[in-house]
Scaffold this active site. Structure first.
Site, PDB file in Angstrom:
ATOM      1  N   ARG A   1      23.410  68.340  -7.701  1.00 20.83           N
ATOM      2  CA  ARG A   1      23.826  69.733  -7.627  1.00 20.83           C
ATOM      3  C   ARG A   1      22.702  70.613  -8.134  1.00 20.83           C
ATOM      4  O   ARG A   1      22.118  70.324  -9.167  1.00 20.83           O
ATOM      5  CB  ARG A   1      25.030  69.986  -8.530  1.00 20.83           C
ATOM      6  CG  ARG A   1      26.259  69.254  -8.123  1.00 20.83           C
ATOM      7  CD  ARG A   1      27.365  69.587  -9.112  1.00 20.83           C
ATOM      8  NE  ARG A   1      28.345  68.532  -9.190  1.00 20.83           N
ATOM      9  CZ  ARG A   1      29.297  68.339  -8.278  1.00 20.83           C
ATOM     10  NH1 ARG A   1      29.377  69.142  -7.249  1.00 20.83           N
ATOM     11  NH2 ARG A   1      30.154  67.351  -8.407  1.00 20.83           N
ATOM     12  N   GLY A   2      22.415  71.677  -7.437  1.00 21.04           N
ATOM     13  CA  GLY A   2      21.403  72.610  -7.895  1.00 21.04           C
ATOM     14  C   GLY A   2      22.044  73.950  -8.146  1.00 21.04           C
ATOM     15  O   GLY A   2      23.242  74.114  -7.927  1.00 21.04           O
ATOM     16  N   GLY A   3      21.234  74.873  -8.598  1.00 19.43           N
ATOM     17  CA  GLY A   3      21.769  76.192  -8.889  1.00 19.43           C
ATOM     18  C   GLY A   3      22.319  76.864  -7.649  1.00 19.43           C
ATOM     19  O   GLY A   3      23.150  77.744  -7.717  1.00 19.43           O
TER      20      GLY A   3
ATOM     21  N   ASP B   1      11.278  78.043 -10.739  1.00 17.58           N
ATOM     22  CA  ASP B   1      12.213  77.091 -11.342  1.00 17.58           C
ATOM     23  C   ASP B   1      11.614  75.699 -11.383  1.00 17.58           C
ATOM     24  O   ASP B   1      12.258  74.719 -11.013  1.00 17.58           O
ATOM     25  CB  ASP B   1      13.545  77.103 -10.587  1.00 17.58           C
ATOM     26  CG  ASP B   1      14.650  76.424 -11.388  1.00 17.58           C
ATOM     27  OD1 ASP B   1      14.513  76.339 -12.629  1.00 17.58           O
ATOM     28  OD2 ASP B   1      15.627  75.973 -10.787  1.00 17.58           O
TER      29      ASP B   1
ATOM     30  N   VAL C   1      23.276  68.966  -2.894  1.00 19.50           N
ATOM     31  CA  VAL C   1      22.354  68.273  -2.005  1.00 19.50           C
ATOM     32  C   VAL C   1      22.993  66.948  -1.594  1.00 19.50           C
ATOM     33  O   VAL C   1      23.477  66.198  -2.445  1.00 19.50           O
ATOM     34  CB  VAL C   1      21.003  68.008  -2.700  1.00 19.50           C
ATOM     35  CG1 VAL C   1      20.037  67.346  -1.734  1.00 19.50           C
ATOM     36  CG2 VAL C   1      20.412  69.300  -3.220  1.00 19.50           C
TER      37      VAL C   1
ATOM     38  N   GLY D   1      23.448  75.198  -4.754  1.00 18.97           N
ATOM     39  CA  GLY D   1      24.293  74.419  -3.870  1.00 18.97           C
ATOM     40  C   GLY D   1      24.086  72.933  -4.083  1.00 18.97           C
ATOM     41  O   GLY D   1      23.239  72.518  -4.862  1.00 18.97           O
TER      42      GLY D   1
ATOM     43  N   LYS E   1      20.540  70.242   1.934  1.00 20.21           N
ATOM     44  CA  LYS E   1      20.959  71.150   0.871  1.00 20.21           C
ATOM     45  C   LYS E   1      21.935  72.162   1.448  1.00 20.21           C
ATOM     46  O   LYS E   1      21.633  72.855   2.409  1.00 20.21           O
ATOM     47  CB  LYS E   1      19.752  71.862   0.292  1.00 20.21           C
ATOM     48  CG  LYS E   1      20.128  72.839  -0.787  1.00 20.21           C
ATOM     49  CD  LYS E   1      18.979  73.088  -1.699  1.00 20.21           C
ATOM     50  CE  LYS E   1      19.493  73.701  -2.983  1.00 20.21           C
ATOM     51  NZ  LYS E   1      18.440  73.926  -3.920  1.00 20.21           N
TER      52      LYS E   1
END
Ligand code: NAG
Ligand code: NAG
Ligand code: NAG
Ligand code: NAG
Ligand code: NAG
Ligand code: NAG
Ligand code: NAG
Ligand code: NAG
Ligand code: NAG
Ligand code: NAG
Ligand code: NAG
Length: 816
Positions: free
Chosen positions: A508-510, A625, A514, A512, A528
């Protein structure tokens, strides 16, 4: 005789020593001509009067060492002044209460009696932070002025907005500049939603508002003219919601206050001009005042001169007079003849109903089913810390008032409008044209549909054939520019990821989740899925995807394609089976895989990738980031920078930008970015420095064991470096394989990269030079003072969710 004078002098000296003590005890009350002074000499507590004509005395705290009239930060008896001060005194009683008496023995003010349970022997102390604390001999603090602020918040104080959804603290402005009694203006959390907005009140009417996101945020700014950093934090722990700030250098005086005109100000003392300098204040624009733009109009803060505007689908009631608001061009009928339009960047909170435990669709349904609902907004705050229910479905009924459009930090407001608006005064010619256009459109849609249908059946037939090339269903021409960039069909992605099955979830990323996907032909990809509350339009998305797709470098993860389907925006990346750097670096059983030469290869690879982003591609791209989990590793452990979710593209002649939407990961963010939102290529240099120190030490930037003794890895590394023990920083899992001079040089470069001031940090080109030329002398690093406050240090290195909820843009072209 001489002896006598000396002893009198000595006695006077002694008594003056006692008088400027910082403690109030039972044996030593405070009289009206006396004061307590904090040990540091910064604050004083005593009796003061602000006007000479009127003999009202107050007990309060002020800055002791500042010239000019007292800067009062706290008042005990603001609404009950002492008129006969001569023998007024503040005492600590036998049962550990503090009581203020005037000359006539009237009880003017006291601390509550039920907090001590009668325990004797308490004393009160004025601390160096300006906090007046009543303390039992057992060292328990039973009362403190910081819990009962008047109009001022000081550094280190916790402004507890709410506790269990109850409003707790209220700042009440003075009545006038020299009258500390309670004025009409005050500021507190909104009783109906204390964690969503702060309201400045004029008596009981709202005067203006500040919207919170509801989630914990931290960040800060450099104070101009000083080298100190102001660090602000908003914490929502679920139960408690509070604001606090700290300053890296306590010799700089700062305060936050609500002044008697209703302005909420952040001030810092300027030593040169001997005055309080304004750091920030609000409200600033006239249309920011509560409902100064009437119903269904908004204050447009994105303009140079903020003005009121009507919401989409609305027109002014009175021409050019927004105080009466705007009305619908097309009346809303109850039932199914309405739709929602998304208005991005809006700040709305007023008169809102917060519905819990809803998904986006359920939130819309909630609004749709109620005839009086005019709009809704939705956020999924999962990722925020300590929230039982991360969904935030807000719905509005009746009139929408007090809306702003902001350049940053707003969210999408879904406004309900009537379907098929037919405008008055449309000529028959226009209607005919409209009909023809509709027919044409329908024909197109039919053709496309037929094409898709046929393509779909074809696909089914060919499914078994295993196309070797084939996952590119369509290819688009964007705005006439020729591009071969593949847009992949949604159906292909669904089947590749098994309908986004949880078993395919990679992370999980900021922005959404993956997923791993296997395309027809067996190609493995990472998909993603950008979260849906994206405020970004399709055109921008496509533009940016194409820009990123043009970046080709062996140290950047390759973007293979993308897909837009209704609200879904998907990016297809190359799949790297070794996952990310953090998986190895911070795992005791895997870190040995990374011997020194591998680590050095990774460090240099990241540097090369960054250099390409910053300088060598045709654009200047700031990643914003960079962190261990965004460095993917291929089978040969070559690093590939990924996740351009927050990247910003600069025009080549631009070298710095500002955003108030600070997104990134705590600990990796440079001070000027975390605090002021200013970012440049040097912000990436900073993150690179942190990453470098992590790779060398195998320690996370905020690992808890470091925070106990040092506030972060940077402080720890600096201390070891200063003491000549830098080698102790090295991860024990590769001590066997390292080359001393290389390791030391890495740590040195790392420290140069994490300098507080951007100007002290090297460009990535210099970093590459430092690595390539091992004998070139390096400048000595200065001590980094940027510090992490205990409460906001997020040990997991989780993303700061200041606005990640709605900040879904993948990149933004900044062509200013
Ligand atoms: C002194 O002034 C304050 C505010 O200016 C007022 O509240 C108070 O009543 C006055 N006291 C006298 C004795 O006039
Ligand atoms: C406080 O206690 C002492 C003895 O314990 C007593 O002499 C004194 O009168 C008490 N003072 C007050 C104000 O009650
Ligand atoms: C003390 O009394 C006040 C009301 O007089 C009450 O609100 C508070 O909760 C009490 N505190 C304790 C510790 O009992
Ligand atoms: C507060 O409201 C009063 C009227 O009730 C008004 O006279 C006053 O100007 C208002 N204060 C501010 C700061 O707008
Ligand atoms: C401001 O001046 C005071 C007194 O001269 C001094 O103690 C303090 O360190 C100065 N602060 C800064 C930030 O220079
Ligand atoms: C910084 O200095 C400038 C010029 O001396 C002054 O106008 C400004 O108010 C100062 N800012 C602060 C925060 O002291
Ligand atoms: C706008 O309308 C309000 C309310 O009707 C009125 O008080 C105000 O004077 C009007 N302003 C202008 C500029 O016409
Ligand atoms: C709206 O549509 C739903 C299904 O699409 C239907 O069940 C409902 O009765 C409709 N409501 C009205 C008021 O037409
Ligand atoms: C939301 O759902 C969770 C679990 O389903 C439950 O624990 C919580 O109480 C619910 N919250 C509200 C406000 O209904
Ligand atoms: C919010 O997002 C998380 C992860 O992205 C997901 O697991 C959760 O189901 C979402 N919640 C709602 C209510 O949509
Ligand atoms: C519709 O919304 C209004 C205002 O929030 C509320 O009072 C009413 O109960 C709602 N009606 C239904 C059927 O939910």
């Amino acid at each position: 005789m001489g002896m006598h004078y000396i002893s009198i002098f000595f006695l006077l000296f002694l008594s003056s020593l006692c008088k400027s003590d910082d403690q109030l005890t039972q044996a030593k009350p405070l009289t009206h001509d006396d004061k307590l002074v904090s040990k540091s000499g910064d604050f004083a507590l005593g009796f003061f009067s602000l006007t000479t004509s009127n003999k009202s005395f107050y007990l309060g705290i002020w800055y002791h060492s500042l010239p000019g009239p007292h800067t009062v930060v706290w008042v005990a008896n603001r609404d009950n002044p002492i008129v006969a001060p001569l023998s007024a005194k503040l005492i600590v009683t036998n049962n550990s209460q503090m009581v203020l008496f005037d000359s006539r023995g009237h009880n003017i003010w006291m601390t509550p009696s039920n907090i001590t349970a009668g325990a004797p022997g308490a004393y009160a102390e004025l601390s160096n932070s300006g906090n007046f604390v009543l303390r039992l001999p057992s060292n328990t603090d039973i009362w403190q002025s910081f819990d009962h602020p008047t109009d001022t918040i000081l550094a280190g104080m916790r402004f507890l907005v709410s506790h269990k959804a109850q409003v707790i603290t209220r700042l009440v402005a003075w009545k006038g500049s020299d009258d500390p009694s309670s004025g009409d203006l005050s500021i507190s959390g909104d009783p109906s939603a204390p964690d969503l907005q702060l309201v400045t009140w004029n008596k009981t009417r709202p005067y203006c508002r500040t919207v919170w996101n509801g989630v914990s945020v931290s960040g800060g700014t450099y104070l101009s003219n000083t080298s100190s950093i102001l660090y602000q934090t908003v914490v929502n722990s679920g139960d408690e919601f509070y604001f606090t700030y700290a300053i890296s250098d306590n010799s700089v005086y700062t305060r936050v206050m609500l002044d008697h005109t209703g302005k909420y100000k952040f001030l810092a003392w300027n030593n040169h001009s001997s005055s309080w300098a304004l750091i920030s204040e609000y409200p600033t624009a006239a249309c920011e005042l509560y409902a100064s733009c009437g119903p269904f109009s908004y204050c447009d803060l994105t303009q140079m001169v903020p003005t009121c505007q009507c919401l989409e689908g609305f027109e002014t009631v009175d021409d050019a007079n927004f105080s009466n608001g705007c009305r619908r061009k097309q009346a809303l009928k109850c039932g199914n003849q309405s739709h929602f339009v998304a208005l991005p960047g809006m700040k709305v909170r007023d008169k809102v109903l917060h519905i819990h435990n809803r998904s986006l669709d359920e939130c819309e349904a909630e609004c749709r089913r109620n005839c009086s609902c005019v709009a809704y907004a939705y956020a999924n705050l999962s990722g925020a810390i300590g929230m039982a229910d991360p969904s935030r479905c807000l719905v509005w009924s009746g009139e929408l008032v007090d809306i702003w459009k902001a350049t940053t930090g707003g969210e999408s407001l879904y406004l309900r409008l009537a379907d098929s608006p037919v405008y008055k005064g449309i000529s028959s010619v226009k209607i005919i044209i409209l009909i023809i256009a509709c027919v044409l459109l329908l024909t197109c849609v039919c053709l496309v549909w037929m094409y898709k249908y046929r393509a779909g059946t074809l696909q089914k037939k060919e499914k078994q054939k295993k196309l070797s090339r084939g996952y590119f269903s369509t290819s688009n021409n964007l705005e006439g520019k020729h591009t071969e960039f593949p847009f992949v069909s949604y159906g292909d992605i669904l089947s590749a990821t098994n309908f986004f099955a949880d078993s395919n979830l990679l992370g999980r990323g900021g922005f959404g989740n993956v997923y791993k996907g296997t395309l027809e032909g067996g190609n493995e990809v990472a998909v993603k899925r950008l979260s849906q509350s994206s405020g970004q339009g399709i055109v921008e998305f496509k533009n940016e995807v194409i820009l990123i797709a043009k970046l080709q470098h062996k140290n950047l993860v390759g973007l293979l394609g993308s897909c837009i389907h209704e609200d879904e925006k998907l990016l297809i990346y190359e799949y790297l089976p070794n996952k990310s750097l953090d998986v190895f670096l911070f795992n005791a059983s895997r870190k040995h895989v990374l011997d020194w030469s591998t680590r050095l290869k990774i460090i240099k690879g990241i540097a090369r990738g960054l250099l390409y982003l910053h300088q060598d591609s045709r654009l200047t791209i700031i990643h914003r980031d960079l962190k261990a989990s965004n460095i993917l590793l291929d089978t040969e452990m070559n690093p590939k920078i990924s996740d351009f979710g927050m990247a910003r593209i600069f025009a080549t002649n631009q070298n710095q930008a500002n955003t108030t939407r600070v997104v990134g990961t705590y600990g990796y963010m440079s001070p000027e970015y975390a605090m002021g939102g200013a970012f440049s290529v040097k912000s990436d240099t900073y993150s690179f420095g942190v990453l470098l120190l992590e790779i060398v030490s195998g320690l996370k930037i905020n690992s808890p064991q470091l925070i106990t003794n040092f506030s972060s890895l940077i402080t720890y590394a600096w201390r070891l470096w200063e003491d000549g023990n830098a080698i102790e920083l090295v991860d024990s899992s590769f001590v066997a394989s390292f080359r001393l001079h290389e390791v030391l040089r890495c740590i040195h470069v790392g420290l140069l990269c994490v300098q507080d001031h951007a100007r002290d940090r090297p460009l990535m080109s210099s970093v590459m030079f430092m690595f390539e030329n091992e004998s070139a002398p390096l400048p000595a690093p200065k001590q980094p003072v940027y510090f992490a406050q205990g409460t906001c240090a997020d040990e997991e290195g989780r993303e700061i969710t200041s606005n990640s909820v709605n900040a879904v843009s993948i990149t933004t072209v900044d062509g200013r």
